[in-house]
Design an enzyme around this catalytic site. Structure first.
Site, PDB file in Angstrom:
ATOM      1  N   ARG A  10     -11.256  -2.971 -12.008  1.00  0.00           N
ATOM      2  CA  ARG A  10     -10.745  -4.342 -12.091  1.00  0.00           C
ATOM      3  C   ARG A  10     -11.799  -5.359 -12.555  1.00  0.00           C
ATOM      4  O   ARG A  10     -11.477  -6.484 -12.899  1.00  0.00           O
ATOM      5  CB  ARG A  10     -10.177  -4.763 -10.718  1.00  0.00           C
ATOM      6  CG  ARG A  10      -8.830  -4.136 -10.439  1.00  0.00           C
ATOM      7  CD  ARG A  10      -8.423  -4.277  -8.985  1.00  0.00           C
ATOM      8  NE  ARG A  10      -9.131  -3.326  -8.133  1.00  0.00           N
ATOM      9  CZ  ARG A  10      -9.044  -3.290  -6.800  1.00  0.00           C
ATOM     10  NH1 ARG A  10      -8.286  -4.152  -6.171  1.00  0.00           N
ATOM     11  NH2 ARG A  10      -9.719  -2.391  -6.109  1.00  0.00           N
ATOM     12  N   GLU A  36      -3.155   2.290   5.127  1.00  0.00           N
ATOM     13  CA  GLU A  36      -3.424   1.589   3.869  1.00  0.00           C
ATOM     14  C   GLU A  36      -2.189   0.804   3.442  1.00  0.00           C
ATOM     15  O   GLU A  36      -1.055   1.216   3.703  1.00  0.00           O
ATOM     16  CB  GLU A  36      -3.807   2.598   2.772  1.00  0.00           C
ATOM     17  CG  GLU A  36      -5.140   3.273   2.997  1.00  0.00           C
ATOM     18  CD  GLU A  36      -6.279   2.291   3.190  1.00  0.00           C
ATOM     19  OE1 GLU A  36      -6.568   1.504   2.283  1.00  0.00           O
ATOM     20  OE2 GLU A  36      -6.889   2.297   4.285  1.00  0.00           O
TER      21      GLU A  36
HETATM   22  C1  UD1 Z   1     -10.925   0.706   1.597  1.00  0.00           C
HETATM   23  C2  UD1 Z   1     -10.273   1.204   2.894  1.00  0.00           C
HETATM   24  C3  UD1 Z   1      -9.402   0.091   3.451  1.00  0.00           C
HETATM   25  C4  UD1 Z   1     -10.240  -1.153   3.701  1.00  0.00           C
HETATM   26  C5  UD1 Z   1     -10.985  -1.561   2.428  1.00  0.00           C
HETATM   27  C6  UD1 Z   1     -11.991  -2.623   2.777  1.00  0.00           C
HETATM   28  C7  UD1 Z   1      -9.921   3.588   2.596  1.00  0.00           C
HETATM   29  C8  UD1 Z   1      -8.927   4.665   2.327  1.00  0.00           C
HETATM   30  N1  UD1 Z   1      -9.456   2.361   2.604  1.00  0.00           N
HETATM   31  O1  UD1 Z   1      -9.910   0.426   0.673  1.00  0.00           O
HETATM   32  O2  UD1 Z   1      -8.824   0.511   4.681  1.00  0.00           O
HETATM   33  O3  UD1 Z   1      -9.406  -2.200   4.148  1.00  0.00           O
HETATM   34  O4  UD1 Z   1     -11.722  -0.454   1.875  1.00  0.00           O
HETATM   35  O5  UD1 Z   1     -12.588  -3.148   1.614  1.00  0.00           O
HETATM   36  O6  UD1 Z   1     -11.061   3.896   2.826  1.00  0.00           O
HETATM   37  N2  UD1 Z   1     -15.518   4.988  -3.205  1.00  0.00           N
HETATM   38  C9  UD1 Z   1     -16.273   6.105  -3.460  1.00  0.00           C
HETATM   39  N3  UD1 Z   1     -15.612   7.244  -3.858  1.00  0.00           N
HETATM   40  C10 UD1 Z   1     -14.266   7.307  -4.000  1.00  0.00           C
HETATM   41  C11 UD1 Z   1     -13.513   6.145  -3.727  1.00  0.00           C
HETATM   42  C12 UD1 Z   1     -14.165   4.997  -3.325  1.00  0.00           C
HETATM   43  O7  UD1 Z   1     -17.489   6.107  -3.333  1.00  0.00           O
HETATM   44  O8  UD1 Z   1     -13.762   8.373  -4.347  1.00  0.00           O
HETATM   45  C13 UD1 Z   1     -16.226   3.753  -2.797  1.00  0.00           C
HETATM   46  C14 UD1 Z   1     -15.981   2.609  -3.737  1.00  0.00           C
HETATM   47  O9  UD1 Z   1     -17.011   2.552  -4.728  1.00  0.00           O
HETATM   48  C15 UD1 Z   1     -16.036   1.400  -2.799  1.00  0.00           C
HETATM   49  C16 UD1 Z   1     -15.612   1.948  -1.443  1.00  0.00           C
HETATM   50  O10 UD1 Z   1     -15.711   3.353  -1.540  1.00  0.00           O
HETATM   51  O11 UD1 Z   1     -17.347   0.884  -2.685  1.00  0.00           O
HETATM   52  C17 UD1 Z   1     -14.178   1.556  -1.068  1.00  0.00           C
HETATM   53  O12 UD1 Z   1     -13.307   2.070  -2.077  1.00  0.00           O
HETATM   54  P1  UD1 Z   1     -12.083   1.249  -2.626  1.00  0.00           P
HETATM   55  O13 UD1 Z   1     -11.380   2.075  -3.613  1.00  0.00           O
HETATM   56  O14 UD1 Z   1     -12.515  -0.120  -3.001  1.00  0.00           O
HETATM   57  O15 UD1 Z   1     -11.184   1.216  -1.298  1.00  0.00           O
HETATM   58  P2  UD1 Z   1     -10.145   0.103  -0.915  1.00  0.00           P
HETATM   59  O16 UD1 Z   1      -8.865   0.389  -1.592  1.00  0.00           O
HETATM   60  O17 UD1 Z   1     -10.755  -1.222  -1.065  1.00  0.00           O
HETATM   61 MG    MG Z   2     -12.471  -2.138  -2.248  1.00  0.00          MG
END
Ligand code: UD1
Ligand code: MG
Length: 473
Positions: free
Chosen positions: A17, A158
């Site tokens: 995004r 979620e």
């Molecule tokens: C996540 C949480 C959500 C919370 C929110 C807070 C989960 C399933 N959900 O959602 O409950 O309210 O954060 O901001 O955890 N990342 C990785 N590898 C991956 C996917 C993500 O390292 O495969 C990292 C991303 O770079 C990021 C963080 O994990 O820094 C959170 O990932 P993101 O996809 O932003 O999760 P949200 O949908 O925001």
């Molecule tokens: Mg996030």
């Protein structure tokens, strides 16, 4: 001994995004990358180990971490299968037991104090797992906290998997967790991707712990703004404004006057002493240091400059320069890398200076370019003087002594030296050294052709005026 065995920062996500060619966590706020802001908040907790999970733009992120957090270990998540998958990889690489803190790399507003309070409650309550939660005015998009009783969390759901009534919950998961490592290890391998995103959710570890008889507790943060994450450029600007306000407030509490804090942008590593006054629309960035009594702005940019006591800088752009005590700069002055203005010197309106020293009390008041020069003390450089430092192939030095008077519109063709107390005549092209006490004149001698206008411009208004003044043909 540190209370935290391991910190894991999840930073493998694509950051889609942001619509950027660069990694999301490397975008800057207050002169620090997003992830660096977060790591700065974590550092005082002195964790024994720090692991950052990298994925998208991994080489850039690894290079950056080598500079800003050389002790951090990185783990590569090749397939982005969710926050649970990222945590699994980091845990698999770690042997020790104790307390683990997990955070997302895109939450730069978290403060050390909040993390310390979170840890203190987690430890005093002897929790197996704690989740930092917040009450948001608009919880859309976040995981919701479904409480069982008291602080005990039944599950985190979620947004995409939530029922309408679960979406009504305004307590959200900030993505900051503390776990007992052993308890987390027992459940982390059991995560399933049976959800709408087909990902392994770290949040599912909470309900798995429940079924093991271990409880996870919600610990509510006092200030929800700290928990905001950055997913797009609007949130980047919102977070930057919050950090700007925090930095400005700290300086004001330390005795700095900031006339308009909303248009004053100061990087996190800048040092400013008390009784400095900063006028509107000013940025002070990099490693700048400003001493007491200096006046900066309006509309001024200082990047990695040092400014001594009582200096005044108005409407100017200065980079990697030293500005001495009671020196004056501006308005509309451009100080480039390597400029040294010694005490009480002045670089005035429409003056550009590069890689040059202006001695104590010397002045370049108007419309000049000073490049690759050493200028002594109490010397005056007349308006529209150019230090001609470039011969088309190489740059050359100019040396000007003490108490020199360079006439207006002098071209000083380097390499050239002007001795102490010497003068140059206005309009000169000086390409030979001028000895101490001499005047260098390098221009054609003036010739007046009497009556020329009366003969060649007979009918003009100028001819009439000249005649009236008594001029003859
Ligand atoms: C996540 C949480 C959500 C919370 C929110 C807070 C989960 C399933 N959900 O959602 O409950 O309210 O954060 O901001 O955890 N990342 C990785 N590898 C991956 C996917 C993500 O390292 O495969 C990292 C991303 O770079 C990021 C963080 O994990 O820094 C959170 O990932 P993101 O996809 O932003 O999760 P949200 O949908 O925001
Ligand atoms: Mg996030």
């Amino acid at each position: 001994m540190s209370k935290i065995e391991l910190v894991i920062v999840l930073a493998a996500g694509e950051g889609t995004r942001m619509k950027s060619k660069n990694s999301k966590v490397l975008h800057e706020i207050a002169g620090r990358s997003i992830i660096q802001n977060l790591l700065a908040a974590v550092a005082p907790l002195s964790p024994k180990n720090l692991t950052v999970v990298v994925g998208a733009h991994k080489d850039e992120v690894i290079d950056h971490l080598a500079k800003v957090a050389p002790k951090a270990k990185t783990v590569f998540q090749d397939k982005r299968n969710g926050t649970g998958g990222a945590a699994q990889l980091a845990l698999a690489e770690h042997k020790g037991d104790g307390t683990i803190l997990i955070l997302a790399g895109d939450t730069p507003l978290l403060t050390t104090q909040t993390l310390q309070e979170f840890l203190a409650v987690h430890q005093s309550e002897k929790n197996i797992a704690s989740v930092l939660t917040a009450l948001l005015p608009d919880p859309t998009g976040y995981g919701r906290i479904v409480r069982r009783e008291g602080s005990v969390i039944l599950k985190i759901i979620e947004e995409k998997d939530a029922t309408e009534s679960e979406k009504e919950i305004d307590e959200i998961n900030t993505g900051v967790y503390l776990f007992d490592i052993k308890a987390l290890r027992e459940v982390i391998g059991k995560l399933k991707n049976d959800n709408s995103q087909k990902e392994l959710y770290l949040t599912d570890a909470i309900s798995l712990l429940n079924s093991n008889g271990d409880n996870a507790h919600a610990i509510l943060s006092n200030d929800y703004t700290e928990t905001l994450g950055i997913n797009d450029r609007t949130q980047l600007a919102e977070c930057a404004a919050i950090i700007r306000d925090r930095i400005n407030n700290q300086h004001m509490l330390n005795g700095v006057t900031i006339i308009d804090p909303t248009t004053t942008w100061i990087d996190a590593d800048v040092k400013i002493e008390s009784d400095v006054v900063i006028y509107p629309s000013t940025s002070i960035t990099g490693e700048s240091k400003v001493k007491s009594g200096a006046i900066i702005g309006p509309r001024t940019t200082l990047n990695s400059c040092t400014v001594a006591e009582g200096a005044k800088i108005i409407e100017s752009n200065c980079t990697e320069s030293e500005i001495g005590k009671d020196a004056k700069v501006g308005p509309f002055t451009y100080l480039r890398k390597g400029t040294v203005l010694e005490n009480e010197s002045k670089a005035g309106a429409f003056v550009e200076v590069k890689n040059s020293t202006l001695g104590k009390g010397s002045k370049v008041n108007h419309l000049s370019y000073v490049g690759d020069a050493q200028i002594g003390e109490e010397t005056n450089i007349g308006a529209a003087t150019v230090f001609v430092n470039y011969d088309g192939e190489k740059k050359h030095q100019t040396k000007i002594g003490n108490q020199v008077r360079i006439g207006s519109n002098t071209m000083l063709v380097a390499p050239v030296t002007v001795g102490d107390g010497a003068y140059t005549a206005a309009g000169s092209v000086i390409n030979e050294d001028v000895p101490a006490g001499a005047i260098g004149i390098g221009r054609a001698r003036q010739v007046n052709i009497l009556g020329w206008v009366l003969r060649k411009r007979k009918e003009s208004k100028s001819a009439a005026a000249a005649k009236k003044a008594g001029a003859k043909e």
